[in-house]
Scaffold this motif. Structure first.
Motif, PDB file in Angstrom:
ATOM      1  N   GLY A 156       0.828  -1.203   0.000  1.00 14.30           N
ATOM      2  CA  GLY A 156       0.000   0.000   0.000  1.00 14.30           C
ATOM      3  C   GLY A 156       0.857   1.245   0.000  1.00 14.30           C
ATOM      4  N   THR A 157       0.197   2.375  -0.100  1.00  8.92           N
ATOM      5  CA  THR A 157       0.877   3.668  -0.044  1.00  8.92           C
ATOM      6  C   THR A 157       0.745   4.203   1.375  1.00  8.92           C
ATOM      7  OG1 THR A 157       0.416   4.108  -2.371  1.00  8.92           O
ATOM      8  CG2 THR A 157       0.933   6.003  -0.984  1.00  8.92           C
ATOM      9  N   ARG A 158       1.859   4.583   1.959  1.00 13.44           N
ATOM     10  CA  ARG A 158       1.880   4.932   3.375  1.00 13.44           C
ATOM     11  C   ARG A 158       1.411   6.377   3.601  1.00 13.44           C
ATOM     12  NH1 ARG A 158       4.859   0.611   5.907  1.00 13.44           N
ATOM     13  NH2 ARG A 158       4.654   1.663   7.918  1.00 13.44           N
ATOM     14  N   TYR A 159       0.500   6.518   4.556  1.00 15.65           N
ATOM     15  CA  TYR A 159      -0.050   7.816   4.935  1.00 15.65           C
ATOM     16  C   TYR A 159       0.120   8.036   6.432  1.00 15.65           C
ATOM     17  CZ  TYR A 159      -2.485   7.349   0.428  1.00 15.65           C
ATOM     18  OH  TYR A 159      -2.793   7.185  -0.891  1.00 15.65           O
ATOM     19  N   VAL A 160       0.024   9.279   6.833  1.00 13.54           N
ATOM     20  CA  VAL A 160       0.180   9.670   8.235  1.00 13.54           C
ATOM     21  C   VAL A 160      -1.187   9.823   8.892  1.00 13.54           C
ATOM     22  CG1 VAL A 160       0.829  11.627   9.711  1.00 13.54           C
ATOM     23  CG2 VAL A 160       2.438  10.784   7.980  1.00 13.54           C
ATOM     24  N   THR A 161      -1.327   9.289  10.109  1.00 16.22           N
ATOM     25  CA  THR A 161      -2.510   9.583  10.920  1.00 16.22           C
ATOM     26  C   THR A 161      -2.058  10.199  12.244  1.00 16.22           C
ATOM     27  OG1 THR A 161      -2.653   7.469  12.126  1.00 16.22           O
ATOM     28  CG2 THR A 161      -3.699   7.571   9.950  1.00 16.22           C
ATOM     29  N   THR A 162      -2.884  11.101  12.768  1.00 15.85           N
ATOM     30  CA  THR A 162      -2.574  11.754  14.041  1.00 15.85           C
ATOM     31  C   THR A 162      -3.845  11.891  14.870  1.00 15.85           C
ATOM     32  OG1 THR A 162      -2.767  13.888  12.890  1.00 15.85           O
ATOM     33  CG2 THR A 162      -0.541  13.054  13.295  1.00 15.85           C
ATOM     34  N   SER A 163      -3.655  12.119  16.167  1.00 19.29           N
ATOM     35  CA  SER A 163      -4.801  12.190  17.078  1.00 19.29           C
ATOM     36  C   SER A 163      -5.246  13.617  17.377  1.00 19.29           C
ATOM     37  CB  SER A 163      -4.466  11.490  18.396  1.00 19.29           C
ATOM     38  OG  SER A 163      -3.303  12.051  18.969  1.00 19.29           O
ATOM     39  N   LEU A 207      -2.894   0.161  21.211  1.00 21.82           N
ATOM     40  CA  LEU A 207      -2.929   0.575  22.613  1.00 21.82           C
ATOM     41  C   LEU A 207      -2.110   1.845  22.839  1.00 21.82           C
ATOM     42  CD1 LEU A 207      -4.178  -0.366  25.279  1.00 21.82           C
ATOM     43  CD2 LEU A 207      -2.051  -1.616  25.751  1.00 21.82           C
ATOM     44  N   ALA A 208      -0.972   1.934  22.147  1.00 19.76           N
ATOM     45  CA  ALA A 208      -0.122   3.126  22.284  1.00 19.76           C
ATOM     46  C   ALA A 208      -0.844   4.376  21.782  1.00 19.76           C
ATOM     47  CB  ALA A 208       1.189   2.923  21.526  1.00 19.76           C
ATOM     48  N   LEU A 209      -1.585   4.245  20.692  1.00 17.77           N
ATOM     49  CA  LEU A 209      -2.369   5.369  20.175  1.00 17.77           C
ATOM     50  C   LEU A 209      -3.522   5.701  21.117  1.00 17.77           C
ATOM     51  CD1 LEU A 209      -2.603   4.314  16.404  1.00 17.77           C
ATOM     52  CD2 LEU A 209      -1.249   6.210  17.318  1.00 17.77           C
ATOM     53  N   GLN A 210      -4.192   4.659  21.589  1.00 20.01           N
ATOM     54  CA  GLN A 210      -5.343   4.848  22.467  1.00 20.01           C
ATOM     55  C   GLN A 210      -4.954   5.546  23.768  1.00 20.01           C
ATOM     56  OE1 GLN A 210      -7.152   1.322  24.352  1.00 20.01           O
ATOM     57  NE2 GLN A 210      -9.112   1.969  23.480  1.00 20.01           N
ATOM     58  N   GLN A 211      -3.788   5.197  24.298  1.00 16.61           N
ATOM     59  CA  GLN A 211      -3.343   5.747  25.579  1.00 16.61           C
ATOM     60  C   GLN A 211      -2.521   7.022  25.423  1.00 16.61           C
ATOM     61  OE1 GLN A 211      -1.325   2.497  27.547  1.00 16.61           O
ATOM     62  NE2 GLN A 211      -3.246   1.492  28.127  1.00 16.61           N
ATOM     63  N   GLY A 212      -2.261   7.446  24.180  1.00 15.35           N
ATOM     64  CA  GLY A 212      -1.511   8.667  23.956  1.00 15.35           C
ATOM     65  C   GLY A 212      -0.017   8.529  24.160  1.00 15.35           C
ATOM     66  N   TYR A 235      -7.141  12.358  12.428  1.00 15.32           N
ATOM     67  CA  TYR A 235      -6.770  12.939  11.136  1.00 15.32           C
ATOM     68  C   TYR A 235      -6.020  11.925  10.271  1.00 15.32           C
ATOM     69  CZ  TYR A 235      -7.707  17.258  13.701  1.00 15.32           C
ATOM     70  OH  TYR A 235      -8.296  18.240  14.461  1.00 15.32           O
ATOM     71  N   LEU A 236      -6.340  11.916   8.974  1.00 19.97           N
ATOM     72  CA  LEU A 236      -5.642  11.102   7.985  1.00 19.97           C
ATOM     73  C   LEU A 236      -5.057  12.048   6.946  1.00 19.97           C
ATOM     74  CD1 LEU A 236      -4.931   8.448   6.448  1.00 19.97           C
ATOM     75  CD2 LEU A 236      -7.210   8.588   5.411  1.00 19.97           C
ATOM     76  N   SER A 237      -3.740  12.094   6.873  1.00 18.97           N
ATOM     77  CA  SER A 237      -3.050  12.979   5.930  1.00 18.97           C
ATOM     78  C   SER A 237      -2.463  12.145   4.796  1.00 18.97           C
ATOM     79  CB  SER A 237      -1.934  13.748   6.650  1.00 18.97           C
ATOM     80  OG  SER A 237      -1.309  14.652   5.765  1.00 18.97           O
ATOM     81  N   LEU A 238      -2.872  12.420   3.569  1.00 18.84           N
ATOM     82  CA  LEU A 238      -2.499  11.600   2.407  1.00 18.84           C
ATOM     83  C   LEU A 238      -1.115  11.984   1.880  1.00 18.84           C
ATOM     84  CD1 LEU A 238      -5.974  11.565   0.587  1.00 18.84           C
ATOM     85  CD2 LEU A 238      -5.076   9.980   2.309  1.00 18.84           C
ATOM     86  N   THR A 239      -0.111  11.764   2.716  1.00 13.41           N
ATOM     87  CA  THR A 239       1.268  12.118   2.370  1.00 13.41           C
ATOM     88  C   THR A 239       1.842  11.233   1.264  1.00 13.41           C
ATOM     89  OG1 THR A 239       1.966  10.710   4.200  1.00 13.41           O
ATOM     90  CG2 THR A 239       1.837  13.087   4.629  1.00 13.41           C
ATOM     91  N   GLY A 240       1.449   9.967   1.220  1.00 10.67           N
ATOM     92  CA  GLY A 240       1.929   9.056   0.180  1.00 10.67           C
ATOM     93  C   GLY A 240       3.443   8.986   0.108  1.00 10.67           C
TER      94      GLY A 240
END
Length: 335
Positions: A156-163, A207-212, A235-240
């Protein structure tokens, strides 16, 4: 940290013991020359990769009249990707799906497949991986590690997600703790974007994302969804930033022990499985992005790609001599 390492080592010993036990079980009435090949990977049971490998296993068993049985172990059942790669190299596990970042630890030029913005498209990446450039790399890898590449699948093409922070430019990632695989290029890319890369096994990320513990992560859409990261990210950032190919591998000595007919069948079915899986991943990516946009579960951001390309040049400059400048240029010249 010491306790964690001891625990990890103990888990690996248990996983490998189970793997060996599985391969040594006698099946009443089975042919004496039956070959049981364990195929391990870290992806979820409902990931397209797992579906493809199960179908390949069924077809290989049918076409060899049961003389080859491929047993598929998903979701890190036989260890982390690092553990799996080492086990294939030693012949403890016979087959696996292993990313170029892990294989590149054994033959550094393979890391070019994890390079940022290295490939223009999925088609370009496949042409490189399956062509003369790829063959040279895979042959050298096999000589160094006893790991033979059968084919590659489009991860797949890698994208960035953030909380918390919407990412539109590399500046938005500055100082954020971003989970990455424990692989050199993944770390280098996030550093070039200004983030704080935090290596972590895939099984630990939710779990790491869920707990910050981390602020975000980067992965292709099918992995984001099958690992349920979309449930704990805003957030989903389509950095590709990487179009990623992931090899199916087999231990060289195990491969050499197959008959010519068995090798032919295995290679044909690997290609059939990868072609089908690649198409499925492409379709899944399109479907996922449509569903995310429609549901509003995550905000989809179209970032400044040129700004990310410029930032990523730092990672390219730092690694191009390790890959080989000529190799990088060859890749860029493939039409």
């Amino acid at each position: 940290m010491k306790g964690r390492l001891v625990f990890k080592a103990a888990c690996l010993v248990v996983a490998l013991a189970v793997a060996v036990a599985v391969s040594s079980v006698a099946v009443p009435g089975q042919a004496a020359d039956k070959k049981v090949l364990r195929l391990a990977h870290v992806y979820a049971p409902d990931h397209p990769f797992n579906d493809g490998m199960k179908e390949m296993a069924e077809r290989v068993k049918e076409r060899t009249n049961g003389t080859i049985e491929i047993q598929v172990f998903p979701a890190g059942q036989l260890g982390s990707e690092e553990d799996i790669a080492e086990s294939v190299s030693q012949g403890i596990i016979q087959m696996a799906i292993v990313g170029p970042g892990e294989l590149g630890k054994r033959y550094t030029p393979v890391l070019v497949f994890d390079g940022p913005y290295t490939f223009r498209s999925v088609d370009h990446a496949l042409k490189v991986a399956r062509g003369e450039v790829g063959k040279e790399l895979w042959d050298a890898l096999e000589e160094k590690s006893d790991i033979r590449v059968l084919d590659v699948m489009y991860y797949g093409t890698r994208y960035v997600t953030t909380s918390k922070v919407p990412v539109r430019t590399p500046e938005d990632l500055k100082g954020l703790k971003m989970r990455v695989p424990n692989q050199p290029m993944s770390i280098a890319i996030m550093q070039s974007f200004g983030a704080k890369p935090t290596p972590m096994a895939l099984s630990e990320v939710y779990l790491a994302l869920q707990q910050g513990v981390v602020d975000g992560q980067e992965n292709p859409l099918p992995t984001i969804v099958t690992q349920k990261f979309n449930e704990v990210q805003k957030y989903l950032s389509l950095t590709g930033h990487v179009i990623q190919m992931t090899p199916i591998v087999i231990n060289s000595k195990v491969y050499a022990g197959l008959s010519d007919e068995e090798k032919r069948i295995l290679e044909e079915e690997a290609r059939r499985a990868t072609d089908a899986t690649n198409q499925k991943v492409l379709e899944t990516e399109k479907q996922i992005i449509e569903e995310i946009r429609a549901s509003g579960q995550m905000e989809v951001i179209e970032p400044d790609i040129e700004a990310f390309r410029r930032a990523a040049q730092q990672a390219i400059d730092e690694n191009i001599d390790k890959w080989g400048r000529e190799l990088y240029q060859k890749i860029q010249s493939v039409e």
